[in-house]
Motif scaffolding. Structure first.
Motif, PDB file in Angstrom:
ATOM      1  N   GLU A  11      40.282  38.487  45.007  1.00  0.00           N
ATOM      2  CA  GLU A  11      40.500  38.265  43.581  1.00  0.00           C
ATOM      3  C   GLU A  11      39.740  37.046  43.080  1.00  0.00           C
ATOM      4  O   GLU A  11      39.382  36.969  41.909  1.00  0.00           O
ATOM      5  CB  GLU A  11      41.997  38.097  43.289  1.00  0.00           C
ATOM      6  N   ALA A  12      39.504  36.078  43.978  1.00  0.00           N
ATOM      7  CA  ALA A  12      38.754  34.886  43.573  1.00  0.00           C
ATOM      8  C   ALA A  12      37.289  35.211  43.314  1.00  0.00           C
ATOM      9  O   ALA A  12      36.583  34.430  42.666  1.00  0.00           O
ATOM     10  CB  ALA A  12      38.869  33.810  44.651  1.00  0.00           C
TER      11      ALA A  12
ATOM     12  N   THR B 285      38.348  34.884  37.313  1.00  0.00           N
ATOM     13  CA  THR B 285      37.303  34.086  37.921  1.00  0.00           C
ATOM     14  C   THR B 285      36.014  34.276  37.138  1.00  0.00           C
ATOM     15  O   THR B 285      35.652  35.404  36.795  1.00  0.00           O
ATOM     16  CB  THR B 285      37.076  34.447  39.400  1.00  0.00           C
ATOM     17  N   MET B 286      35.315  33.190  36.847  1.00  0.00           N
ATOM     18  CA  MET B 286      34.063  33.292  36.100  1.00  0.00           C
ATOM     19  C   MET B 286      32.961  33.977  36.912  1.00  0.00           C
ATOM     20  O   MET B 286      31.953  34.394  36.351  1.00  0.00           O
ATOM     21  CB  MET B 286      33.597  31.897  35.664  1.00  0.00           C
ATOM     22  N   LEU B 287      33.169  34.094  38.218  1.00  0.00           N
ATOM     23  CA  LEU B 287      32.191  34.814  39.036  1.00  0.00           C
ATOM     24  C   LEU B 287      32.188  36.300  38.716  1.00  0.00           C
ATOM     25  O   LEU B 287      31.267  37.021  39.120  1.00  0.00           O
ATOM     26  CB  LEU B 287      32.485  34.595  40.525  1.00  0.00           C
TER      27      LEU B 287
ATOM     28  N   ARG C  61      37.603  29.017  38.253  1.00  0.00           N
ATOM     29  CA  ARG C  61      38.690  29.606  37.472  1.00  0.00           C
ATOM     30  C   ARG C  61      38.297  29.682  35.993  1.00  0.00           C
ATOM     31  O   ARG C  61      37.696  28.756  35.450  1.00  0.00           O
ATOM     32  CB  ARG C  61      39.961  28.772  37.619  1.00  0.00           C
ATOM     33  N   SER C  62      38.671  30.777  35.351  1.00  0.00           N
ATOM     34  CA  SER C  62      38.399  30.919  33.920  1.00  0.00           C
ATOM     35  C   SER C  62      39.477  30.196  33.122  1.00  0.00           C
ATOM     36  O   SER C  62      40.494  29.750  33.674  1.00  0.00           O
ATOM     37  CB  SER C  62      38.345  32.399  33.531  1.00  0.00           C
ATOM     38  N   ALA C  63      39.266  30.082  31.803  1.00  0.00           N
ATOM     39  CA  ALA C  63      40.167  29.296  30.959  1.00  0.00           C
ATOM     40  C   ALA C  63      41.585  29.850  30.920  1.00  0.00           C
ATOM     41  O   ALA C  63      42.532  29.112  30.626  1.00  0.00           O
ATOM     42  CB  ALA C  63      39.600  29.212  29.545  1.00  0.00           C
ATOM     43  N   ASP C  64      41.774  31.142  31.221  1.00  0.00           N
ATOM     44  CA  ASP C  64      43.103  31.737  31.178  1.00  0.00           C
ATOM     45  C   ASP C  64      43.771  31.807  32.546  1.00  0.00           C
ATOM     46  O   ASP C  64      44.811  32.459  32.704  1.00  0.00           O
ATOM     47  CB  ASP C  64      43.038  33.133  30.559  1.00  0.00           C
TER      48      ASP C  64
ATOM     49  N   PHE D 186      32.560  26.246  28.311  1.00  0.00           N
ATOM     50  CA  PHE D 186      31.515  27.045  28.957  1.00  0.00           C
ATOM     51  C   PHE D 186      31.241  28.355  28.216  1.00  0.00           C
ATOM     52  O   PHE D 186      30.363  29.114  28.609  1.00  0.00           O
ATOM     53  CB  PHE D 186      31.897  27.362  30.401  1.00  0.00           C
ATOM     54  N   ARG D 187      32.017  28.647  27.173  1.00  0.00           N
ATOM     55  CA  ARG D 187      31.835  29.891  26.439  1.00  0.00           C
ATOM     56  C   ARG D 187      30.717  29.753  25.414  1.00  0.00           C
ATOM     57  O   ARG D 187      30.430  28.666  24.931  1.00  0.00           O
ATOM     58  CB  ARG D 187      33.136  30.285  25.732  1.00  0.00           C
TER      59      ARG D 187
END
Length: 507
Positions: free
Chosen positions: A370-371, A377-379, A453-456, A471-472
């Motif tokens: 999941e990471a 995840t921004m990846l 990690r993303s903002a949410d 970063f958006r």
């Protein structure tokens, strides 16, 4: 002498429409229940057609058409002659290599017109009686149009108002102006026409809106998915400054990432730009996102202020560009992302643990992915993919300049042939046994230690969440790129040293 055109007469009317409000004073009198469909030589249709152009004064607006844009009509004229994408190339780029991109410039979409009647008036003008187009029923679903002149190639002009009024398609029709005037357009080059009769201007405005404003445009990923059907093999053999060539190559590389079994993105790219409900599981990035990311990084030509692309720009003036075949380019991208995924599965980082055990519970082994492929995840988001590819491209391009022997391979692959899955597999095997692979692993290890990690995502502090939101957007790509260089520049390995030099250039 009058000419004649045969047409299909079809009814497009529902009984409940009879109860709608029709008001002649509001330019919305009840329209005819039938519509006509026919074809007509372009030169003749152009001669018979006028445009009720939109104007405004103190009493309000009149007409509905936009101002004619000669450049747009010229672009359509070029498209008719050469098709896409040759017609979009600048004149300086239309060389012998580019001629393979020529295709028929079909215009199958109908020109929509209104046939003016004797009682129709436009700004105080009417169609002269001798110029009126008559419509006669000639049996079930058939009609015959009587035209004011016979010879389709005659340089005919109306005495006053043109009998046809263009509702949609003016730029397509005006594209034939030059050919109409000099007689160079073949008289049998026809256009499809959908014609209303005596349609009030209020309904014309409604039609214009429904045709030009209401429909949803095709999404970019769907368009890129058509590239394999549009392009020829020669497109992929040439990688010039022209964006269309580089996009074709980027689309092919994206397709390989999606279809190659060894790829960490196998069946995990949103190829058609679908919603999250219908996209393949774990496909967080669209095909258009991947094409854009690869085009602006590894396939960048280095012109202007853009970065030098490892697959496109000259490594040095003496060595020229990297002599990698397309399977080798695809293998490098697969190896890069596979190393990142492997590093996530093998690493112990706080950001990874917070994603896979948000409530402190012990996760199952398969949850660890999941990471890399999860929704937080921004990846697995466009900004992360663009960030990784941009930084990886700049670092490995610098490595190629410092140590070009790292990128030299004795390959079994025959360059210039069609890219097959077997060739990509061979290229992966050759890359995995090379010294370059150790640098790929170093890069992946450094990238994974960054907080993706993303903002949410759960567990973020307010300051961390604010940084992630920064970063958006377009400015966010620049900010993320700088943060990645700062992060990678820590350490003593060669990748860190190159990142430190790149960071100096940014500051």
């Amino acid at each position: 002498m009058a000419g004649k055109i045969q047409a299909i007469r079809f009814k497009q009317w529902l009984p409940e429409w009879d109860d709608f409000d029709f008001d002649a004073e509001q330019h919305r009198r009840k329209p005819d229940e039938h519509i006509l469909l026919f074809s007509m030589p372009a030169v003749q249709l152009r001669a018979l057609s006028g445009v009720y152009r939109r104007t405004r004064d103190q009493d309000g607006g009149e007409g509905l058409q936009r101002l004619h844009d000669p450049k747009r009509s010229a672009a359509i004229r070029d498209f008719v002659r050469f098709g896409h994408p040759f017609s979009s190339l600048p004149p300086s780029a239309r060389d012998d290599v580019a001629t393979t991109m020529r295709k028929p410039g079909w215009l199958p979409t109908a020109i929509v017109v209104n046939i003016l009647t004797a009682k129709d008036e436009r700004r105080g003008r009417r169609v002269a009686n001798s110029d009126l187009v008559s419509v006669h029923d000639s049996g079930e679903n058939r009609a015959e149009l009587g035209l004011p002149y016979l010879d389709r190639l005659e340089q005919w002009e109306p005495a006053d108002l043109e009998p046809f009024e263009v509702i949609d398609g003016q730029h397509r029709l005006w594209a034939f102006d030059e050919a109409f005037k000099d007689g160079s357009l073949p008289g049998d080059f026809e256009l499809p026409v959908v014609a209303f009769t005596g349609l009030d201007v209020g309904w014309q405005a409604y039609l214009f809106w429904s045709i030009n404003v209401s429909p949803k445009r095709i999404n970019p990923s769907h368009a890129f998915d058509l590239f394999p059907l549009l392009r020829s093999a020669e497109w992929l053999e040439t990688l010039s400054d022209l964006r269309i060539y580089r996009q074709a190559r980027a689309q092919e590389l994206t397709e390989i990432l999606y279809t190659q079994p060894e790829s960490p993105f196998h069946n995990r790219i949103n190829m058609l730009g679908e919603s999250t409900k219908t996209a393949p599981p774990g496909a967080g990035v669209t095909q258009a996102g991947w094409v854009q990311a690869i085009t602006t990084s590894f396939l960048s030509t280095g012109s202007g202020r853009s970065a030098n692309g490892l697959f496109a720009a000259e490594i040095t003036p003496s060595r020229g560009p990297l002599p990698w075949s397309r399977p080798q380019q695809a293998a490098f991208l697969i190896a890069l992302w596979s190393a990142i995924r492997r590093s996530i599965l093998d690493s112990q980082h706080i950001w990874i643990d917070s994603l896979i055990r948000p409530n402190g519970q012990e996760p199952l082994d398969q949850i660890r992915i999941e990471a890399f492929a999860g929704s937080r995840t921004m990846l697995n988001q466009e900004q992360g993919v663009r960030g990784v590819l941009a930084v990886a491209n700049e670092l490995f391009f610098s490595l190629a300049q410092l140590n070009p022997d790292l990128f030299e391979f004795n390959s079994k692959i025959i360059a210039g042939t069609a890219t097959s899955p077997e060739d990509v597999t061979v290229a992966l095997e050759e890359l995995s046994s090379s010294e370059l692979m150790s640098r790929i692993h170093d890069f992946a290890s450094g990238i994974v230690s960054f907080d993706w990690r993303s903002a949410d995502a759960p567990g973020l502090s307010d300051d961390q969440r604010m940084l992630k939101r920064a970063f958006r957007g377009s400015s966010g790509y620049v900010a993320l790129r700088e943060q990645l260089f700062r992060h990678l520049s820590v350490g003593s390995k060669e990748v860190a040293q190159v990142a430190a030099e790149a960071l100096k250039r940014l500051i």
